[in-house]
Design a protein around this motif. Structure first.
Motif, PDB file in Angstrom:
ATOM      1  N   LEU A 277      -9.064   3.255  -2.184  1.00 53.12           N
ATOM      2  CA  LEU A 277     -10.305   2.747  -1.565  1.00 53.12           C
ATOM      3  C   LEU A 277     -10.790   1.493  -2.272  1.00 53.12           C
ATOM      4  O   LEU A 277     -11.253   0.539  -1.635  1.00 53.12           O
ATOM      5  N   ALA A 278     -10.670   1.471  -3.590  1.00 53.77           N
ATOM      6  CA  ALA A 278     -11.109   0.298  -4.338  1.00 53.77           C
ATOM      7  C   ALA A 278     -10.290  -0.934  -3.967  1.00 53.77           C
ATOM      8  O   ALA A 278     -10.842  -2.025  -3.767  1.00 53.77           O
ATOM      9  N   VAL A 279      -8.986  -0.781  -3.846  1.00 48.92           N
ATOM     10  CA  VAL A 279      -8.129  -1.909  -3.468  1.00 48.92           C
ATOM     11  C   VAL A 279      -8.502  -2.429  -2.087  1.00 48.92           C
ATOM     12  O   VAL A 279      -8.709  -3.636  -1.881  1.00 48.92           O
ATOM     13  N   ILE A 280      -8.609  -1.524  -1.109  1.00 51.15           N
ATOM     14  CA  ILE A 280      -8.869  -1.924   0.274  1.00 51.15           C
ATOM     15  C   ILE A 280     -10.206  -2.649   0.405  1.00 51.15           C
ATOM     16  O   ILE A 280     -10.295  -3.740   0.987  1.00 51.15           O
ATOM     17  N   PHE A 281     -11.271  -2.061  -0.143  1.00 52.70           N
ATOM     18  CA  PHE A 281     -12.599  -2.638   0.060  1.00 52.70           C
ATOM     19  C   PHE A 281     -12.844  -3.846  -0.830  1.00 52.70           C
ATOM     20  O   PHE A 281     -13.595  -4.748  -0.453  1.00 52.70           O
ATOM     21  N   ALA A 282     -12.209  -3.919  -1.987  1.00 54.00           N
ATOM     22  CA  ALA A 282     -12.325  -5.121  -2.813  1.00 54.00           C
ATOM     23  C   ALA A 282     -11.682  -6.314  -2.119  1.00 54.00           C
ATOM     24  O   ALA A 282     -12.226  -7.430  -2.129  1.00 54.00           O
ATOM     25  N   LEU A 283     -10.517  -6.098  -1.503  1.00 56.31           N
ATOM     26  CA  LEU A 283      -9.872  -7.192  -0.781  1.00 56.31           C
ATOM     27  C   LEU A 283     -10.707  -7.655   0.399  1.00 56.31           C
ATOM     28  O   LEU A 283     -10.843  -8.864   0.644  1.00 56.31           O
ATOM     29  N   ALA A 284     -11.289  -6.700   1.137  1.00 53.81           N
ATOM     30  CA  ALA A 284     -12.125  -7.079   2.278  1.00 53.81           C
ATOM     31  C   ALA A 284     -13.359  -7.847   1.819  1.00 53.81           C
ATOM     32  O   ALA A 284     -13.729  -8.864   2.423  1.00 53.81           O
ATOM     33  N   ARG A 285     -13.988  -7.386   0.747  1.00 57.16           N
ATOM     34  CA  ARG A 285     -15.225  -8.004   0.280  1.00 57.16           C
ATOM     35  C   ARG A 285     -14.999  -9.413  -0.251  1.00 57.16           C
ATOM     36  O   ARG A 285     -15.874 -10.279  -0.140  1.00 57.16           O
ATOM     37  N   THR A 286     -13.836  -9.657  -0.820  1.00 54.50           N
ATOM     38  CA  THR A 286     -13.567 -10.961  -1.429  1.00 54.50           C
ATOM     39  C   THR A 286     -12.772 -11.888  -0.524  1.00 54.50           C
ATOM     40  O   THR A 286     -12.239 -12.905  -0.974  1.00 54.50           O
ATOM     41  N   GLY A 287     -12.679 -11.540   0.757  1.00 55.25           N
ATOM     42  CA  GLY A 287     -12.029 -12.421   1.712  1.00 55.25           C
ATOM     43  C   GLY A 287     -10.521 -12.485   1.596  1.00 55.25           C
ATOM     44  O   GLY A 287      -9.902 -13.461   2.029  1.00 55.25           O
ATOM     45  N   ARG A 288      -9.924 -11.440   1.009  1.00 55.75           N
ATOM     46  CA  ARG A 288      -8.474 -11.427   0.830  1.00 55.75           C
ATOM     47  C   ARG A 288      -7.814 -10.288   1.602  1.00 55.75           C
ATOM     48  O   ARG A 288      -6.730  -9.821   1.220  1.00 55.75           O
ATOM     49  N   ALA A 289      -8.447  -9.862   2.694  1.00 53.86           N
ATOM     50  CA  ALA A 289      -7.904  -8.745   3.460  1.00 53.86           C
ATOM     51  C   ALA A 289      -6.512  -9.039   4.008  1.00 53.86           C
ATOM     52  O   ALA A 289      -5.735  -8.111   4.256  1.00 53.86           O
TER      53      ALA A 289
ATOM     54  N   MET B 210      -4.127  -9.955   2.456  1.00 49.76           N
ATOM     55  CA  MET B 210      -3.158  -9.535   1.458  1.00 49.76           C
ATOM     56  C   MET B 210      -2.974  -8.022   1.425  1.00 49.76           C
ATOM     57  O   MET B 210      -2.200  -7.497   0.606  1.00 49.76           O
ATOM     58  N   SER B 211      -3.648  -7.311   2.324  1.00 54.19           N
ATOM     59  CA  SER B 211      -3.657  -5.850   2.255  1.00 54.19           C
ATOM     60  C   SER B 211      -2.279  -5.234   2.429  1.00 54.19           C
ATOM     61  O   SER B 211      -1.960  -4.227   1.795  1.00 54.19           O
ATOM     62  N   ALA B 212      -1.455  -5.799   3.306  1.00 57.24           N
ATOM     63  CA  ALA B 212      -0.134  -5.216   3.526  1.00 57.24           C
ATOM     64  C   ALA B 212       0.644  -5.146   2.217  1.00 57.24           C
ATOM     65  O   ALA B 212       1.227  -4.105   1.874  1.00 57.24           O
ATOM     66  N   ALA B 213       0.639  -6.235   1.466  1.00 56.16           N
ATOM     67  CA  ALA B 213       1.363  -6.261   0.198  1.00 56.16           C
ATOM     68  C   ALA B 213       0.650  -5.451  -0.873  1.00 56.16           C
ATOM     69  O   ALA B 213       1.280  -4.675  -1.601  1.00 56.16           O
ATOM     70  N   ALA B 214      -0.673  -5.615  -0.966  1.00 55.94           N
ATOM     71  CA  ALA B 214      -1.419  -4.975  -2.047  1.00 55.94           C
ATOM     72  C   ALA B 214      -1.486  -3.463  -1.881  1.00 55.94           C
ATOM     73  O   ALA B 214      -1.298  -2.713  -2.846  1.00 55.94           O
ATOM     74  N   VAL B 215      -1.758  -2.991  -0.666  1.00 59.22           N
ATOM     75  CA  VAL B 215      -1.848  -1.548  -0.440  1.00 59.22           C
ATOM     76  C   VAL B 215      -0.474  -0.908  -0.623  1.00 59.22           C
ATOM     77  O   VAL B 215      -0.347   0.153  -1.248  1.00 59.22           O
ATOM     78  N   GLY B 216       0.564  -1.539  -0.090  1.00 64.49           N
ATOM     79  CA  GLY B 216       1.909  -1.019  -0.284  1.00 64.49           C
ATOM     80  C   GLY B 216       2.283  -0.958  -1.754  1.00 64.49           C
ATOM     81  O   GLY B 216       2.846   0.042  -2.233  1.00 64.49           O
ATOM     82  N   ALA B 217       1.952  -2.001  -2.502  1.00 63.13           N
ATOM     83  CA  ALA B 217       2.272  -2.029  -3.925  1.00 63.13           C
ATOM     84  C   ALA B 217       1.510  -0.952  -4.680  1.00 63.13           C
ATOM     85  O   ALA B 217       2.073  -0.278  -5.559  1.00 63.13           O
ATOM     86  N   TYR B 218       0.236  -0.766  -4.339  1.00 64.67           N
ATOM     87  CA  TYR B 218      -0.553   0.261  -5.033  1.00 64.67           C
ATOM     88  C   TYR B 218      -0.002   1.654  -4.768  1.00 64.67           C
ATOM     89  O   TYR B 218       0.162   2.459  -5.702  1.00 64.67           O
TER      90      TYR B 218
ATOM     91  N   GLY C 226     -17.982   4.119  -4.279  1.00 65.50           N
ATOM     92  CA  GLY C 226     -19.151   3.895  -5.132  1.00 65.50           C
ATOM     93  C   GLY C 226     -18.917   2.771  -6.121  1.00 65.50           C
ATOM     94  O   GLY C 226     -19.810   1.944  -6.365  1.00 65.50           O
ATOM     95  N   LEU C 227     -17.720   2.716  -6.689  1.00 59.51           N
ATOM     96  CA  LEU C 227     -17.393   1.643  -7.622  1.00 59.51           C
ATOM     97  C   LEU C 227     -17.445   0.287  -6.941  1.00 59.51           C
ATOM     98  O   LEU C 227     -18.000  -0.679  -7.493  1.00 59.51           O
ATOM     99  N   ILE C 228     -16.893   0.194  -5.730  1.00 58.85           N
ATOM    100  CA  ILE C 228     -16.870  -1.080  -5.020  1.00 58.85           C
ATOM    101  C   ILE C 228     -18.279  -1.536  -4.643  1.00 58.85           C
ATOM    102  O   ILE C 228     -18.626  -2.717  -4.762  1.00 58.85           O
ATOM    103  N   VAL C 229     -19.112  -0.613  -4.179  1.00 56.72           N
ATOM    104  CA  VAL C 229     -20.489  -0.970  -3.810  1.00 56.72           C
ATOM    105  C   VAL C 229     -21.236  -1.491  -5.035  1.00 56.72           C
ATOM    106  O   VAL C 229     -22.050  -2.417  -4.927  1.00 56.72           O
ATOM    107  N   TRP C 230     -20.966  -0.905  -6.189  1.00 58.32           N
ATOM    108  CA  TRP C 230     -21.633  -1.349  -7.406  1.00 58.32           C
ATOM    109  C   TRP C 230     -21.089  -2.696  -7.871  1.00 58.32           C
ATOM    110  O   TRP C 230     -21.853  -3.578  -8.276  1.00 58.32           O
TER     111      TRP C 230
END
Length: 247
Positions: free
Chosen positions: A142-154, A156-164, A216-220
């Motif tokens: 969840l942290a990876v997905i929502f951090a990428l969306a929040r920082t305008g890097r969504a 990159m999700s295919a690579a980042a989520v797969g790697a995680y 919760g971590l991402i919202v904070w």
């Protein structure tokens, strides 16, 4: 076909293919490397990394490629007040499509490898360590997905989520299910990738807890995350007229 119907088909097919990749590669690994659990896990995790990345690229522009009830619930929760993300009715429809798709994907994998279409796993996975692993795996996802969306890097999700997920196969004791729908689907394959029905409730509970902690971590860390809920997992076609009522 309406916008919502298109998204539900994408979630169903994408979820089905995801579990077909996970279960099918697990069966192939058992057949190719009998008795070598480490090599089986390497084969299973490698196929999952590549398969998940491709599925996000294919279905993401239509539905966001959630393929995961906790991702859809988090998307609804974080965007419910700002009018972004999924509506209340949509999230229930997404979850139904995901669970049905994952169950169908397990059956498909069984059929492809001729191991018996309908099975119930006997692989009991519940230990304290496994449940902690699921909390960690899901919180990180969840942290990876929502951090990428929040920082305008969504994008990159295919690579980042797969790697995680590929990494989490190895650094978590549970091999990173991190997905209630996938957990239910894997119940229907008595193979390397299966999970016994008795283990499912505890795994799902750990995944929900992990999702709460991760979100919760991402919202904070990233105040204002609600504004980018429509970009989870990746930006997608989500026309306002097709929205169901929000709650």
């Amino acid at each position: 076909m309406s916008g919502l119907a298109r998204r539900l088909v994408a979630e169903f097919v994408g979820s089905a293919l995801l579990v077909a990749v996970v279960v099918g590669s697990g069966i192939a690994a058992e057949q190719l490397s009998p008795g070598n659990t480490g090599l089986q896990l390497l084969e299973n995790s490698t196929a999952t990394v590549f398969g998940l990345g491709v599925l996000i690229l294919v279905f993401g522009p239509v539905s966001g490629a959630h393929f995961n009830p906790v991702v859809s619930l988090a998307d609804w929760w974080i965007g419910r007040r700002s009018g972004t993300g999924l509506g209340g009715g949509e999230v229930l429809a997404y979850i139904g499509a995901q669970v049905a798709g994952c169950s169908a994907g397990a059956v498909l994998a069984n059929v492809m490898f001729e191991v018996g279409a309908f099975q119930v796993s006997t692989h009991d996975r519940v230990t304290d360590g496994h449940l902690v692993g699921e909390v960690v795996a899901t919180a990180g996802l969840l942290a990876v997905i929502f951090a990428l969306a929040r920082t305008g890097r969504a994008a990159m999700s295919a690579a980042a989520v797969g790697a995680y997920i590929g990494a989490a196969y190895w650094f978590t004791s549970s091999t990173s299910f991190a997905n209630p729908a996938v957990t239910v689907g894997r119940m229907f394959s008595d193979t390397f990738a299966g999970i016994a029905p008795g283990s499912v409730p505890a795994f799902v509970g750990a995944q929900v807890l992990g999702a709460v902690l991760g979100l919760g971590l991402i919202v904070w860390l990233y105040p204002g995350s609600a504004a980018t809920a429509d970009n989870v997992v990746v930006p997608h076609d989500n026309p306002e007229p097709e929205k169901l009522s929000r709650v």
